[in-house]
Design a protein around this motif. Structure first.
Motif, short mmCIF file in Angstrom:
data_model
loop_
_atom_site.label_atom_id
_atom_site.label_comp_id
_atom_site.label_asym_id
_atom_site.label_seq_id
_atom_site.Cartn_x
_atom_site.Cartn_y
_atom_site.Cartn_z
N LEU A 257 49.73 23.23 29.32
CA LEU A 257 48.56 23.53 30.14
C LEU A 257 47.26 23.35 29.38
O LEU A 257 46.23 22.98 29.96
CB LEU A 257 48.66 24.94 30.70
N SER A 258 47.26 23.60 28.07
CA SER A 258 46.03 23.41 27.31
C SER A 258 45.67 21.93 27.21
O SER A 258 44.50 21.57 27.23
CB SER A 258 46.15 24.04 25.92
N PHE A 259 46.68 21.08 27.13
CA PHE A 259 46.41 19.64 27.13
C PHE A 259 45.83 19.22 28.46
O PHE A 259 44.84 18.47 28.52
CB PHE A 259 47.70 18.86 26.83
N ALA A 260 46.42 19.70 29.56
CA ALA A 260 45.91 19.35 30.88
C ALA A 260 44.50 19.91 31.11
O ALA A 260 43.65 19.23 31.68
CB ALA A 260 46.86 19.87 31.95
N ALA B 163 55.02 29.71 25.02
CA ALA B 163 54.22 28.89 24.11
C ALA B 163 54.25 27.42 24.52
O ALA B 163 53.23 26.73 24.46
CB ALA B 163 54.72 29.05 22.68
N ILE B 164 55.40 26.94 24.95
CA ILE B 164 55.51 25.55 25.39
C ILE B 164 54.67 25.32 26.64
O ILE B 164 53.95 24.32 26.76
CB ILE B 164 56.99 25.18 25.63
N ILE B 165 54.74 26.24 27.58
CA ILE B 165 53.96 26.11 28.81
C ILE B 165 52.47 26.14 28.50
O ILE B 165 51.68 25.36 29.05
CB ILE B 165 54.36 27.21 29.81
N LEU B 166 52.05 27.04 27.60
CA LEU B 166 50.64 27.11 27.23
C LEU B 166 50.18 25.82 26.55
O LEU B 166 49.06 25.36 26.78
CB LEU B 166 50.38 28.31 26.33
N ALA B 167 51.03 25.22 25.71
CA ALA B 167 50.66 23.97 25.05
C ALA B 167 50.46 22.85 26.07
O ALA B 167 49.50 22.07 25.98
CB ALA B 167 51.74 23.59 24.04
N GLU C 11 30.82 21.19 20.48
CA GLU C 11 31.31 22.25 19.60
C GLU C 11 32.08 23.29 20.40
O GLU C 11 33.10 23.81 19.94
CB GLU C 11 30.14 22.93 18.88
N ARG C 12 31.62 23.57 21.60
CA ARG C 12 32.34 24.51 22.47
C ARG C 12 33.70 23.97 22.84
O ARG C 12 34.70 24.69 22.86
CB ARG C 12 31.54 24.77 23.74
N PHE C 13 33.77 22.68 23.14
CA PHE C 13 35.04 22.08 23.49
C PHE C 13 36.00 22.13 22.31
O PHE C 13 37.18 22.46 22.48
CB PHE C 13 34.84 20.63 23.95
N ALA C 14 35.52 21.81 21.11
CA ALA C 14 36.38 21.85 19.93
C ALA C 14 36.85 23.28 19.64
O ALA C 14 38.02 23.49 19.29
CB ALA C 14 35.63 21.29 18.72
N ALA C 15 35.98 24.25 19.82
CA ALA C 15 36.37 25.65 19.60
C ALA C 15 37.39 26.10 20.64
O ALA C 15 38.32 26.85 20.32
CB ALA C 15 35.14 26.55 19.63
N LEU C 16 37.23 25.66 21.87
CA LEU C 16 38.19 26.00 22.91
C LEU C 16 39.56 25.42 22.59
O LEU C 16 40.58 26.11 22.72
CB LEU C 16 37.70 25.47 24.26
N GLN C 17 39.60 24.18 22.14
CA GLN C 17 40.87 23.57 21.78
C GLN C 17 41.51 24.26 20.58
O GLN C 17 42.73 24.45 20.53
CB GLN C 17 40.67 22.08 21.48
N MET C 18 40.69 24.67 19.62
CA MET C 18 41.22 25.39 18.45
C MET C 18 41.77 26.75 18.85
O MET C 18 42.83 27.16 18.36
CB MET C 18 40.11 25.55 17.41
N ALA C 19 41.09 27.43 19.74
CA ALA C 19 41.58 28.73 20.21
C ALA C 19 42.89 28.58 20.98
O ALA C 19 43.79 29.41 20.84
CB ALA C 19 40.52 29.41 21.08
N GLN C 20 43.01 27.53 21.76
CA GLN C 20 44.26 27.30 22.48
C GLN C 20 45.40 26.98 21.52
O GLN C 20 46.52 27.48 21.68
CB GLN C 20 44.09 26.17 23.49
N LEU C 21 45.12 26.20 20.49
CA LEU C 21 46.13 25.89 19.49
C LEU C 21 46.57 27.15 18.75
O LEU C 21 47.77 27.39 18.55
CB LEU C 21 45.59 24.87 18.50
#
Length: 83
Positions: A67-70, A61-65, A29-39
Motif C-alpha cells: 500500500l505504501s508503494f501504491a 507488514a507486507i500489506i503496508l509495504a 522533502e515531505r514526500f521523501a520523509a513520508l516514504q521514509m516513515a512508511q519504510l
C-alpha cells in the motif's frame, strides 16, 4: 524485553524526525520523509512480529509495504501539477 522489541522502539523514535520534515519541509522533502516513515513502519512491524512471535504482523507488514508503494504513486500523480 528482547532485542527485537528494543530495536523496534528505537526505530519508532526514528519516525519522529520524518514527521517533523513532513510538517515543515518543502514539497519533495515531505514526500521523501513520508516514504521514509512508511519504510520504517514496515520494518517496525517486522521486528514486532519477530519479537512477539506472531505471524499475523508479518502479513500486516507486507500489506503496508504494497500500500505504501501504491500511495506513493498516487501522491506523485496528485503533486505533478506543482512539480
Amino acid at each position: 524485553m528482547n532485542p527485537w522489541l528494543l530495536t523496534a522502539a528505537v526505530l519508532l523514535l526514528a519516525i519522529l524526525p520524518c514527521g517533523w520534515v513532513c510538517l515543515r519541509g518543502r514539497l519533495m522533502e515531505r514526500f521523501a520523509a513520508l516514504q521514509m516513515a512508511q519504510l520504517l513502519s514496515v520494518i517496525v512491524l517486522i521486528l514486532l512480529a519477530e519479537g512477539y512471535g506472531r505471524e499475523n504482523y508479518f502479513d500486516l507488514a507486507i500489506i503496508l509495504a504494497i500500500l505504501s508503494f501504491a500511495s506513493a504513486l498516487v501522491y506523485i500523480r496528485f503533486l505533478e501539477r506543482w512539480l
